[in-house]
Write an enzyme that holds these catalytic residues in place. Sequence first.
Site, PDB file in Angstrom:
ATOM      1  N   ASP A  13       1.008  -1.473   0.014  1.00  0.00           N
ATOM      2  CA  ASP A  13      -0.154   0.005   0.134  1.00  0.00           C
ATOM      3  C   ASP A  13       0.962   1.331   0.145  1.00  0.00           C
ATOM      4  OD1 ASP A  13      -2.504  -1.326   0.277  1.00  0.00           O
ATOM      5  OD2 ASP A  13      -1.981  -1.996   2.444  1.00  0.00           O
ATOM      6  N   LYS A  16       1.767   2.174  -5.196  1.00  0.00           N
ATOM      7  CA  LYS A  16       2.694   1.283  -5.979  1.00  0.00           C
ATOM      8  C   LYS A  16       1.861   1.693  -7.628  1.00  0.00           C
ATOM      9  CE  LYS A  16       2.951  -2.893  -4.339  1.00  0.00           C
ATOM     10  NZ  LYS A  16       2.119  -2.659  -3.024  1.00  0.00           N
ATOM     11  N   GLY A  40      -3.979  -4.744  -4.670  1.00  0.00           N
ATOM     12  CA  GLY A  40      -4.463  -3.690  -5.788  1.00  0.00           C
ATOM     13  C   GLY A  40      -3.823  -3.145  -6.632  1.00  0.00           C
ATOM     14  N   HIS A  41      -3.782  -2.541  -7.948  1.00  0.00           N
ATOM     15  CA  HIS A  41      -3.544  -0.958  -7.890  1.00  0.00           C
ATOM     16  C   HIS A  41      -4.825  -0.102  -8.397  1.00  0.00           C
ATOM     17  CE1 HIS A  41       0.562  -2.173  -7.620  1.00  0.00           C
ATOM     18  NE2 HIS A  41       0.642  -3.417  -9.386  1.00  0.00           N
ATOM     19  N   GLN A 226       1.629  -6.367  -2.636  1.00  0.00           N
ATOM     20  CA  GLN A 226       2.132  -6.286  -1.333  1.00  0.00           C
ATOM     21  C   GLN A 226       3.313  -5.537  -0.865  1.00  0.00           C
ATOM     22  OE1 GLN A 226       1.410  -9.633  -2.281  1.00  0.00           O
ATOM     23  NE2 GLN A 226      -0.493  -9.598  -1.845  1.00  0.00           N
TER      24      GLN A 226
END
Length: 432
Positions: A13, A16, A40-41, A226
């Site tokens: 988190d 990224k 997720g992104h 992650q």
Amino acid sequence: MANVVVVGSQWGDEGKGKIVDWLSERADVVVRYQGGHNAGHTLVVGETVYKLSLLPSGIVREGTLSLIGNGVVIDPHHLVKEIATLESQGVSITPERLRIADNATLILSLHRELDGMRESAATQTGTKIGTTGRGIGPAYEDKVGRRAIRVMDLANPATLPAKVDRLLAHHNALRRGLEASEIQPQTILDELLQVADKVTPFIDRVWQVLDDHRAKGSRILFEGAQGALLDIDHGTYPFVTSSNTVAGQASTGSGIGPGGIDYVLGITKAYTTRVGEGPFPTEQLNEVGQHLGEKGHEFGVVTGRKRRCGWFDAVLVRQTVKTSGITGIALTKLDVLDGMDELMICTGYEVDGEVVDYLPASQGQQARAKPIYTRMEGWSDTTAGARSWADLPAQAVKYVRQVEELIGAPVALLSTSPQRDDTILVHDPFKD
């Protein structure tokens, strides 16, 4: 041109999505190399917001090839759903734009069920891992247990019954122990055959595709899920994910070989957050933590879970710099610290009366680690939207320089807002 690995230097988190999107615009190939759809992104391209949890970030870029490597565990139903969502947003996803490793492991419904049953059964304090319940861990267990169903099996339906029988011999024994009903083989076969024809067009030998592109001099970007502190070996075990998340996994999880990696970019938040259970030495269960969470919008992209927040921990990031071989960092969310009168940076721990400059591997010692802080003056002016060092308040620059010194790695990029152009570029990773 360099091939670049992007790795989260904390517990994930770290922002990224924006950095990977910024890099993927200039990459020829983007590779996802580990994890599943448990992280997720969020990508913002123009006015459109894309939320990805399994597909590589390059998928929204015309002319960029996206690869899902063998180190990823793939829920085929989620994959089909995510593809459909992006196509509804106008993104055309074809085998020319997406390839999936034939030797990647599949996540099945029985993995999700087992994940949930185990977490529900963990009633004693400190025994819950805090998983997303998406079957990631059980799928990796089957992979190393040599009983997994793999992507290539979807293209060979005749071989599936024997493989499913072998898999269920293990899982039904577990389910009996958990007092759950057994699964019939036909249930799993139907589940697989339902999506097989939607996945098989994308199957390829990803290691071969990468070797071909490397030979042509293509710019290759590797992205994981992650952060490095959730690594199964180097993280805060057992409160970790079920795969290796450090930068070295980019090689193993894609098949390119270690010589194909030129630059490791560590995405680093200007403070610290984590989701789920486990130690967090600098966590602030007070108004500071609340302020960071609210101003930083600290909620998970995939799960919506609220993130725990605390001061920047230089010890942890310094350790990741070493375990991932980080060349430079992208420092994100500096603007969240705007307006704070005083800032704290953790420079060491006191563990059982001893001062240490690393995070111990012992679960008990991690829980007993007390942060040692250095204080810094904050700044009242805003950093949001800054695109050059001259735009930053003097104290913000001092903070960044202090971070560089304490972690032993330079800032290559500085992100000052969620907008992609609000980035101060110090060193271009693709031009190592």
